[in-house]
Scaffold this motif. Sequence first.
Motif, PDB file in Angstrom:
ATOM      1  N   ALA A 142     -29.562  60.204  33.441  1.00 25.37           N
ATOM      2  CA  ALA A 142     -29.143  60.398  34.832  1.00 25.37           C
ATOM      3  C   ALA A 142     -30.337  60.325  35.780  1.00 25.37           C
ATOM      4  CB  ALA A 142     -28.431  61.743  34.974  1.00 25.37           C
ATOM      5  N   ALA A 143     -31.470  60.900  35.373  1.00 31.27           N
ATOM      6  CA  ALA A 143     -32.674  60.867  36.220  1.00 31.27           C
ATOM      7  C   ALA A 143     -33.152  59.434  36.431  1.00 31.27           C
ATOM      8  CB  ALA A 143     -33.774  61.709  35.585  1.00 31.27           C
ATOM      9  N   LEU A 144     -33.208  58.654  35.366  1.00 30.14           N
ATOM     10  CA  LEU A 144     -33.685  57.272  35.489  1.00 30.14           C
ATOM     11  C   LEU A 144     -32.693  56.411  36.266  1.00 30.14           C
ATOM     12  CD1 LEU A 144     -35.159  56.777  31.907  1.00 30.14           C
ATOM     13  CD2 LEU A 144     -36.434  56.912  34.054  1.00 30.14           C
ATOM     14  N   ASN A 145     -31.404  56.648  36.071  1.00 29.75           N
ATOM     15  CA  ASN A 145     -30.414  55.906  36.848  1.00 29.75           C
ATOM     16  C   ASN A 145     -30.577  56.193  38.335  1.00 29.75           C
ATOM     17  OD1 ASN A 145     -27.827  54.349  37.150  1.00 29.75           O
ATOM     18  ND2 ASN A 145     -27.128  56.330  37.906  1.00 29.75           N
ATOM     19  N   TYR A 146     -30.862  57.433  38.680  1.00 30.20           N
ATOM     20  CA  TYR A 146     -31.103  57.810  40.080  1.00 30.20           C
ATOM     21  C   TYR A 146     -32.311  57.076  40.646  1.00 30.20           C
ATOM     22  CZ  TYR A 146     -32.481  60.839  44.011  1.00 30.20           C
ATOM     23  OH  TYR A 146     -32.866  61.326  45.233  1.00 30.20           O
ATOM     24  N   LEU A 147     -33.401  57.037  39.891  1.00 30.03           N
ATOM     25  CA  LEU A 147     -34.611  56.351  40.351  1.00 30.03           C
ATOM     26  C   LEU A 147     -34.385  54.853  40.515  1.00 30.03           C
ATOM     27  CD1 LEU A 147     -37.287  58.106  38.092  1.00 30.03           C
ATOM     28  CD2 LEU A 147     -36.763  58.610  40.483  1.00 30.03           C
ATOM     29  N   HIS A 148     -33.615  54.259  39.613  1.00 30.35           N
ATOM     30  CA  HIS A 148     -33.428  52.806  39.615  1.00 30.35           C
ATOM     31  C   HIS A 148     -32.354  52.344  40.595  1.00 30.35           C
ATOM     32  CE1 HIS A 148     -35.066  52.431  35.202  1.00 30.35           C
ATOM     33  NE2 HIS A 148     -35.965  52.879  36.048  1.00 30.35           N
ATOM     34  N   GLU A 149     -31.316  53.172  40.803  1.00 30.97           N
ATOM     35  CA  GLU A 149     -30.133  52.686  41.515  1.00 30.97           C
ATOM     36  C   GLU A 149     -29.846  53.368  42.843  1.00 30.97           C
ATOM     37  OE1 GLU A 149     -28.303  50.190  40.413  1.00 30.97           O
ATOM     38  OE2 GLU A 149     -29.051  49.962  38.367  1.00 30.97           O
ATOM     39  N   ASN A 150     -30.228  54.624  43.006  1.00 27.59           N
ATOM     40  CA  ASN A 150     -29.680  55.414  44.105  1.00 27.59           C
ATOM     41  C   ASN A 150     -30.638  55.710  45.244  1.00 27.59           C
ATOM     42  OD1 ASN A 150     -27.295  55.488  42.697  1.00 27.59           O
ATOM     43  ND2 ASN A 150     -27.589  57.534  41.882  1.00 27.59           N
ATOM     44  N   LEU A 151     -31.780  55.037  45.286  1.00 24.48           N
ATOM     45  CA  LEU A 151     -32.749  55.257  46.355  1.00 24.48           C
ATOM     46  C   LEU A 151     -32.933  53.987  47.173  1.00 24.48           C
ATOM     47  CD1 LEU A 151     -35.343  57.249  44.243  1.00 24.48           C
ATOM     48  CD2 LEU A 151     -33.844  58.196  46.002  1.00 24.48           C
ATOM     49  N   GLU A 152     -33.505  54.153  48.371  1.00 28.00           N
ATOM     50  CA  GLU A 152     -33.712  52.990  49.230  1.00 28.00           C
ATOM     51  C   GLU A 152     -34.585  51.941  48.557  1.00 28.00           C
ATOM     52  OE1 GLU A 152     -34.008  56.080  50.077  1.00 28.00           O
ATOM     53  OE2 GLU A 152     -32.918  56.496  51.941  1.00 28.00           O
ATOM     54  N   ALA A 153     -35.571  52.395  47.817  1.00 32.32           N
ATOM     55  CA  ALA A 153     -36.435  51.497  47.048  1.00 32.32           C
ATOM     56  C   ALA A 153     -36.386  51.915  45.587  1.00 32.32           C
ATOM     57  CB  ALA A 153     -37.878  51.565  47.553  1.00 32.32           C
ATOM     58  N   GLN A 154     -36.288  50.945  44.691  1.00 37.93           N
ATOM     59  CA  GLN A 154     -36.214  51.245  43.264  1.00 37.93           C
ATOM     60  C   GLN A 154     -37.558  51.767  42.775  1.00 37.93           C
ATOM     61  OE1 GLN A 154     -35.965  47.985  40.313  1.00 37.93           O
ATOM     62  NE2 GLN A 154     -34.000  48.878  39.723  1.00 37.93           N
ATOM     63  N   ILE A 155     -37.540  52.911  42.104  1.00 36.88           N
ATOM     64  CA  ILE A 155     -38.772  53.500  41.579  1.00 36.88           C
ATOM     65  C   ILE A 155     -38.830  53.288  40.071  1.00 36.88           C
ATOM     66  CG2 ILE A 155     -40.015  55.660  41.174  1.00 36.88           C
ATOM     67  CD1 ILE A 155     -39.169  56.618  43.859  1.00 36.88           C
ATOM     68  N   ILE A 156     -39.941  52.731  39.610  1.00 40.44           N
ATOM     69  CA  ILE A 156     -40.188  52.541  38.184  1.00 40.44           C
ATOM     70  C   ILE A 156     -41.138  53.646  37.739  1.00 40.44           C
ATOM     71  CG2 ILE A 156     -40.834  50.892  36.397  1.00 40.44           C
ATOM     72  CD1 ILE A 156     -38.659  49.911  38.362  1.00 40.44           C
ATOM     73  N   HIS A 157     -40.718  54.473  36.798  1.00 46.53           N
ATOM     74  CA  HIS A 157     -41.524  55.623  36.387  1.00 46.53           C
ATOM     75  C   HIS A 157     -42.751  55.192  35.591  1.00 46.53           C
ATOM     76  CE1 HIS A 157     -42.673  59.275  34.192  1.00 46.53           C
ATOM     77  NE2 HIS A 157     -42.073  59.955  35.153  1.00 46.53           N
ATOM     78  N   ARG A 158     -42.569  54.317  34.610  1.00 46.32           N
ATOM     79  CA  ARG A 158     -43.628  53.711  33.795  1.00 46.32           C
ATOM     80  C   ARG A 158     -44.301  54.644  32.785  1.00 46.32           C
ATOM     81  NH1 ARG A 158     -47.769  49.663  36.042  1.00 46.32           N
ATOM     82  NH2 ARG A 158     -48.752  51.523  36.887  1.00 46.32           N
ATOM     83  N   ASP A 159     -43.854  55.896  32.686  1.00 46.22           N
ATOM     84  CA  ASP A 159     -44.470  56.784  31.697  1.00 46.22           C
ATOM     85  C   ASP A 159     -43.433  57.761  31.143  1.00 46.22           C
ATOM     86  OD1 ASP A 159     -46.537  57.577  30.095  1.00 46.22           O
ATOM     87  OD2 ASP A 159     -47.425  58.945  31.556  1.00 46.22           O
ATOM     88  N   VAL A 160     -42.266  57.224  30.786  1.00 43.89           N
ATOM     89  CA  VAL A 160     -41.203  58.047  30.209  1.00 43.89           C
ATOM     90  C   VAL A 160     -41.551  58.344  28.755  1.00 43.89           C
ATOM     91  CG1 VAL A 160     -38.743  58.181  29.670  1.00 43.89           C
ATOM     92  CG2 VAL A 160     -39.500  57.004  31.749  1.00 43.89           C
ATOM     93  N   LYS A 161     -41.701  59.613  28.435  1.00 45.30           N
ATOM     94  CA  LYS A 161     -42.009  60.029  27.067  1.00 45.30           C
ATOM     95  C   LYS A 161     -41.636  61.497  26.922  1.00 45.30           C
ATOM     96  CE  LYS A 161     -46.857  60.827  28.369  1.00 45.30           C
ATOM     97  NZ  LYS A 161     -48.261  60.487  28.072  1.00 45.30           N
TER      98      LYS A 161
END
Length: 740
Positions: A142-161
């Motif tokens: 859900a957190a990653l879907n929010y970052l990728h889909e639900n913001l004005e600009a798509q945020i790529i986390h790049r350090d999911v672990k």
Amino acid sequence: FYDAEGAEIRDGDLETPRIFNYSELYVGSNGFHERELLGAGGFGRVYRAVLPSDGTVVAVKCVVERGEKSGISLEKTFMAELTAVAHLRHRNLVRLRGWCVHETQLLLVYDYMPGGSLDKILFRKPPLPWETRIKIIRGLAAALNYLHENLEAQIIHRDVKTSNVLLDSNFNARLGDFGLARWLEHDLVYITSSSSSSSSLSFKNRDFRLGETTRIGGTIGYLPPESFQRRNIASAKSDVFSFGIVLLEIVSGRRAVDLAYSDDQIVLLDWIRRLSDDDSLRSAVDSRLLSENEKQNQIMMELIKLGLLCTLHRPQSRPTMKWVMEILSPTSTTSHTNLPGLPSFLSHPPYISLSSSSGTSASRTMAAAVVSSQSSTATTTIYFTAEESEITASDSAPPNPTVVPLVETPRVISYEEIVAVTDNFSDSHRLAEVDFGTAYHGLLDGRHHVLIKRLGMKTCPALRVRFANEFRNMERLRHRNLVQLRGWCTEQGEMLVVYDYSATCLLSHVLQHQLLQWHQRYKIVKSLASAICYLHEEWDEQVIHRNITSSAIILDQDGNPRLGSFALAEFLTRNEQGNPHVVLDKRRSVRGIFGYISPEYSETAEATTMADVYSFGVVVLEVVTGQKAVDFRYRNALLIERVHQVLQRKNGCYKELVDGRLGGDYDEREMERVVSVGMACIRSDHNLRPSMRQIVSIMDGHDRSWLGKHKEKNLETRDEWRRRNEPALCLVRRIQALGI
């Protein structure tokens, strides 16, 4: 409205990130004592601190001391993290409380997570129960879907672990550490100070470019293979790969890279791929979880398949996080048992190949080791990926010190500023009459187009409460389809709320005076569903809007809807299971706009998510028909009643409902989908309405089984409908009798 005491508005009531005083962080952490140390890594140390002002426990991340080796590079990390998380609002993200710049130190202040990081408990005894693991998987997705889909600009986390997945006291997953985060459309341009001798850090506006996303960053074991290719651009599929690795770790109970195992099992992904080819995925499941419940065992193996789909070699072959969310959702219209088949991994290059520490290969693997300097686990074995391209890990930094980005959070705006931008509330700046006031347009700070909502009846205590509620509520939410608050003003007895604005129009006005094409209407319904789902399920508290109408939705210049009018919203805290507490208010009364209020809400005055679903359904029918929810030019003033009559007269033919101005120019399957959703939402029996999560899934096209099942159930008999809606019909008759 019931009368109430006047609302006192204080900055302390707000939850926007703020600048902390270094002394309160120093005192709260006992001078950053080793005893308060929570963790350490390549980007600095994290301490536990108790704020002296109110006793709140926080986590303080000391990012870097300027002047240290690689200090400038880590300053960029500080800025990227601050800029990325300052405006994020999601129940599965660690909330930023503020920051501090003190001499050579840069500090970020976050909510304290008492459960620690996932890697600290996942691989230890006793084992995490399966119910907890699936909750963590869903939360991270859900957190990653929010970052990728639900913001004005798509945020790529790049350090999911796993070490960046933190757990609260109820084992809800919270994704943290945005030091490598990048925007898909933008990227950091580091503005340097003209004076390198100055030790103070000022604030400047930030611009972003895509180029920065080509820099390699992350942790070996979680990095996607394409990260090591030349000119690679990080994308959402990079995060999908890392999520897949974490998913495999959670289900298997093993680390992504673990030297305690034999050589052929050190790399988790390569080992599970071989098991898949041998049709032995059951061996990958954490043996401590296997039980006599064969259904649960099968679900765990299906989730391993999902992890393998997320970690496919080609980024284009990996699913999106939105699709993953659909698969994982317990109310999904699709099932994880219907996953596509896995390919043979014999043709895939290994994710990591072991090599010796001598020869030319060792020099190449050393470069990979340098890239993974942020890795939380030090190892003696050196690795390199199967990619043959040369890796360049150097990152030339600008010679001058960089400045901290300006984090623009909602703020107090002076009355003088508002008078200046509206030309003293002149008619030329006036946009429309809105809830108990007037809306004006202005240009704030010479660059921000804003909508200024000025409430009338300024001495009314109930309206002052309404005003305070609206801006307190709006500053706590962040979604691409919600109106964004910029500030407020209470000087000289005024009640002024300031929102972002960009050549917007109310949806109600557009539906009546302009012709929206079908693809625009479909986009509006789909986006609005996403925003309401965020309010109901994805934020820390459950938000019941209670005022979803076509007049509460504005369309920006690109036709994207933004839901506003949060003055009536009710925020419900969640219990340990994540379900909202029911708040009983003896003074409660029905609040909302006639024509959008559900029958059960008008009877009980108890606000629920299903009441919002009903209001959403009315808006859907407005969008489809182009008609008003309430229109006294018709004998049957309520749109819902007219829709029921048309469908019963035409034997449920949905085509008869579509706005005639479209001339039949619409996608029939989409039309049937939208009308079915609208009709399901306005069922008089709230138990028969779908949830907003189900609606989002259906609008994404996952409706095969749903359409056939629900079309027949959507229609109520005329007598049944009139019986459940008699109070509304009675009010219509009274108004008509008055000749209004």
